[in-house]
Design a protein around this motif. Structure first.
Motif, PDB file in Angstrom:
ATOM      1  N   ALA A  97      25.871 -23.585  -6.947  1.00  0.00           N
ATOM      2  CA  ALA A  97      26.389 -23.273  -5.621  1.00  0.00           C
ATOM      3  C   ALA A  97      25.845 -21.927  -5.197  1.00  0.00           C
ATOM      4  O   ALA A  97      25.795 -20.990  -5.995  1.00  0.00           O
ATOM      5  N   ASN A  98      25.387 -21.838  -3.938  1.00  0.00           N
ATOM      6  CA  ASN A  98      24.836 -20.604  -3.390  1.00  0.00           C
ATOM      7  C   ASN A  98      25.508 -20.300  -2.057  1.00  0.00           C
ATOM      8  O   ASN A  98      25.901 -21.212  -1.328  1.00  0.00           O
ATOM      9  N   ALA A  99      25.621 -19.013  -1.765  1.00  0.00           N
ATOM     10  CA  ALA A  99      26.173 -18.575  -0.485  1.00  0.00           C
ATOM     11  C   ALA A  99      25.151 -17.693   0.205  1.00  0.00           C
ATOM     12  O   ALA A  99      24.628 -16.742  -0.402  1.00  0.00           O
ATOM     13  N   THR A 105      19.924 -14.148   3.350  1.00  0.00           N
ATOM     14  CA  THR A 105      20.020 -13.499   2.041  1.00  0.00           C
ATOM     15  C   THR A 105      21.092 -14.187   1.201  1.00  0.00           C
ATOM     16  O   THR A 105      22.178 -14.509   1.702  1.00  0.00           O
ATOM     17  N   MET A 106      20.766 -14.419  -0.082  1.00  0.00           N
ATOM     18  CA  MET A 106      21.728 -15.068  -0.961  1.00  0.00           C
ATOM     19  C   MET A 106      22.762 -14.039  -1.397  1.00  0.00           C
ATOM     20  O   MET A 106      22.443 -13.084  -2.127  1.00  0.00           O
ATOM     21  N   LEU A 107      24.024 -14.203  -0.951  1.00  0.00           N
ATOM     22  CA  LEU A 107      25.090 -13.265  -1.248  1.00  0.00           C
ATOM     23  C   LEU A 107      25.751 -13.551  -2.586  1.00  0.00           C
ATOM     24  O   LEU A 107      26.248 -12.616  -3.243  1.00  0.00           O
ATOM     25  N   VAL A 115      20.985 -13.863  -6.940  1.00  0.00           N
ATOM     26  CA  VAL A 115      21.693 -13.087  -5.917  1.00  0.00           C
ATOM     27  C   VAL A 115      20.759 -12.018  -5.350  1.00  0.00           C
ATOM     28  O   VAL A 115      20.062 -11.317  -6.091  1.00  0.00           O
ATOM     29  N   GLY A 116      20.761 -11.920  -4.037  1.00  0.00           N
ATOM     30  CA  GLY A 116      19.938 -10.925  -3.359  1.00  0.00           C
ATOM     31  C   GLY A 116      18.588 -11.448  -2.909  1.00  0.00           C
ATOM     32  O   GLY A 116      17.868 -10.761  -2.177  1.00  0.00           O
ATOM     33  N   ARG A 117      18.220 -12.661  -3.289  1.00  0.00           N
ATOM     34  CA  ARG A 117      16.914 -13.201  -2.911  1.00  0.00           C
ATOM     35  C   ARG A 117      16.951 -13.760  -1.481  1.00  0.00           C
ATOM     36  O   ARG A 117      17.980 -14.158  -0.969  1.00  0.00           O
ATOM     37  N   ARG A 118      15.735 -13.832  -0.911  1.00  0.00           N
ATOM     38  CA  ARG A 118      15.541 -14.471   0.381  1.00  0.00           C
ATOM     39  C   ARG A 118      14.313 -15.367   0.283  1.00  0.00           C
ATOM     40  O   ARG A 118      13.285 -14.984  -0.298  1.00  0.00           O
ATOM     41  N   TYR A 119      14.390 -16.534   0.862  1.00  0.00           N
ATOM     42  CA  TYR A 119      13.281 -17.492   0.821  1.00  0.00           C
ATOM     43  C   TYR A 119      12.728 -17.631   2.230  1.00  0.00           C
ATOM     44  O   TYR A 119      13.445 -18.060   3.152  1.00  0.00           O
ATOM     45  N   ALA A 148      11.333 -23.041  -3.927  1.00  0.00           N
ATOM     46  CA  ALA A 148      11.638 -21.846  -4.723  1.00  0.00           C
ATOM     47  C   ALA A 148      13.095 -21.815  -5.143  1.00  0.00           C
ATOM     48  O   ALA A 148      13.431 -21.376  -6.255  1.00  0.00           O
ATOM     49  N   GLU A 149      14.017 -22.273  -4.272  1.00  0.00           N
ATOM     50  CA  GLU A 149      15.442 -22.216  -4.604  1.00  0.00           C
ATOM     51  C   GLU A 149      15.841 -23.233  -5.664  1.00  0.00           C
ATOM     52  O   GLU A 149      16.979 -23.246  -6.121  1.00  0.00           O
ATOM     53  N   HIS A 150      14.902 -24.119  -6.059  1.00  0.00           N
ATOM     54  CA  HIS A 150      15.193 -25.091  -7.126  1.00  0.00           C
ATOM     55  C   HIS A 150      14.899 -24.521  -8.510  1.00  0.00           C
ATOM     56  O   HIS A 150      15.039 -25.233  -9.509  1.00  0.00           O
TER      57      HIS A 150
END
Length: 455
Positions: A97-99, A105-107, A115-119, A148-150
């Motif tokens: 699960a991601n927020a 930005t991944m909070l 956490v903290g990444r951006r795609y 990338a998020e996988h």
């Protein structure tokens, strides 16, 4: 181009329909099954995403932790949000699960390393930030994650359902962030698999019922057509025999006339012995000719069908002219037979003989005061032309257009089936017959027949 004289193979309606309809029905069933399968799968996945979205939105609204997406640095909001996420992570199906905040930005994530990444490229996230629920399924390849998020999911869950759920500050309010869930929905997969099995079984059963129903209808139609075709062939054979009988009856008038004249000369008693012998020979020849024609008529009438074969046209025409020679001599008609023999033609010998005799008899009748009768043969490519010309009184254009119609005759008491039979039989042999004027007077009849093919 010469017409093909080879027989046309019969149409097997049931077999052709079975092959064609089965292929068409299978293609339609496969296409319909594929379309409905995709619709069913997508609909069930969409429904699963809607349920998850309602759960998440109610959860974040109840504990007022949705403000975390706007102010992630607030300790109280963060505590509330993490407490809410404990309910989410305790579920069996979520793998990750991601927020995301509004800027992508991944909070927060169940994988702290993300956490903290951006795609920079994530179309599904962009659509969710616009307020759309995005749900789709996928399978991670052996080469690694396609997105990338996988990253990090390959060994844990090769097949997944990915949901991007917009989070609003209030029901129906502004989008403040996005929750992303990767699931391995075992129960949903089982429900989809069961639904797809039932769907494909229904498609197969429907296709089978449709094929059997149509095949039964076509089988009955094919049986009825075959019965009608058999009756039609029998009727055509009988009609041909009747027409041949009429042609023979028409041609018998000439030998009967010869017999009558010879008998009258004998009855006169003034004939010399040599003339008597000649009259007796004429009677015998005429009787033999009539007997030969009647024998051919009986043979044709007893045949189940008239089979075409290779016929030498030159000898047949000369034999017919010789048979009618005595009659032509008596009427002062000079005749000329073809000198060369072209290739054999495809026809029925008995029928072709009667046709040639009928044409010669018609030419004789057209010259009651004598004249010239010429028979010639010409070969043009794959066809042979028999031309019979006379110098009789000729035929008008109006009558010429009606001569080939059944039961039309220009002779008093004539049956009118001679030329109709000629046209019908020549057409069956893939040939043509034409009748034209022979300047300066007389008539010309052309019969065009295909050459017999050599095997």
């Amino acid at each position: 181009m010469a017409p093909d004289s080879r027989p046309i193979p019969p149409l097997n309606l049931k077999r052709r329909f079975a092959v064609t309809s089965l292929a068409v029905i299978v293609v339609i069933a496969l296409g319909l099954g594929w379309l409905l399968s995709n619709m069913l799968t997508q609909r069930m996945l969409q429904r699963e995403g809607e349920v998850t979205m309602d759960f998440v939105q109610n959860l974040l609204t109840t504990d007022q932790s949705g403000g975390f997406f706007l102010n992630p640095q607030d300790p109280e909001l963060r505590t509330r949000f993490l407490s809410s996420m404990e309910h989410v992570t305790s579920m069996r199906e979520p793998v990750r699960a991601n927020a995301y905040s509004r800027d992508g930005t991944m909070l927060w994530s169940t994988d702290a390393a993300l956490v903290g990444r951006r795609y920079p490229v994530n179309d599904e996230l962009d659509d969710a930030l616009k307020g759309e629920l995005v749900v789709h399924s996928g399978r991670l390849g052996r080469e690694g994650p396609a997105k990338a998020e996988h990253e990090g999911l390959a060994l844990r869950a090769p097949f997944f359902v990915e949901s991007y759920i917009p989070v609003r500050d209030a029901p129906g309010g502004q989008v403040v962030g996005v929750m992303e869930f990767y699931k391995v929905p075992v129960q949903l997969n089982e429900a989809i698999r069961s639904g797809l099995i039932q769907l494909w079984l229904a498609c197969a059963a429907s296709a089978l019922v449709l094929f059997l129903s149509l095949y039964w209808i076509v089988a009955r139609a094919d049986r009825a057509l075959r019965e009608q075709q058999a009756r039609l062939a029998e009727t055509q054979t009988l009609a041909t025999a009747v027409e041949l009988a009429g042609a023979v009856a028409h041609n018998l008038r000439n030998p009967l006339a010869s017999i009558r004249v010879s008998a009258e000369m004998l009855q006169d008693g003034t004939s010399e012995p040599a003339e008597t012998t000649e009259h007796c020979q004429d009677i015998t020849s005429a009787v033999d000719r009539a007997d030969r024609w009647i024998t051919e008529l009986v043979r044709v009438s007893q045949a189940p069908q008239l089979q075409d074969e290779a016929v030498a046209l030159g000898p047949l025409v000369r034999a017919c002219l010789e048979e009618m020679g005595a009659e032509m001599m008596r009427r002062n008609i000079r005749w000329q037979a073809p000198e060369h023999d072209p290739a054999p033609v495809r026809a029925h010998p008995a029928m072709l003989r009667q046709i040639v005799l009928s044409l010669i008899a018609n030419a004789i009748d057209a010259m009651p005061e004598g004249g010239d009768l010429t028979a010639s043969l010409q070969q043009t490519g794959a066809r042979c032309v028999l031309r019979i010309t006379d110098t009789g009184h000729g035929i008008s254009d109006e009558v010429r257009q009606r001569l080939f119609r059944p039961f039309f005759s220009t002779k008093s008491g004539g049956l009118g089936i001679g030329l109709a039979l000629v046209k019908r039989m020549v057409t069956q042999w893939q040939g043509e017959v034409t009748l034209s004027a022979n300047p300066p007077r007389g008539t010309c009849v052309d019969i065009v027949l295909p050459r017999a093919t050599t095997s």
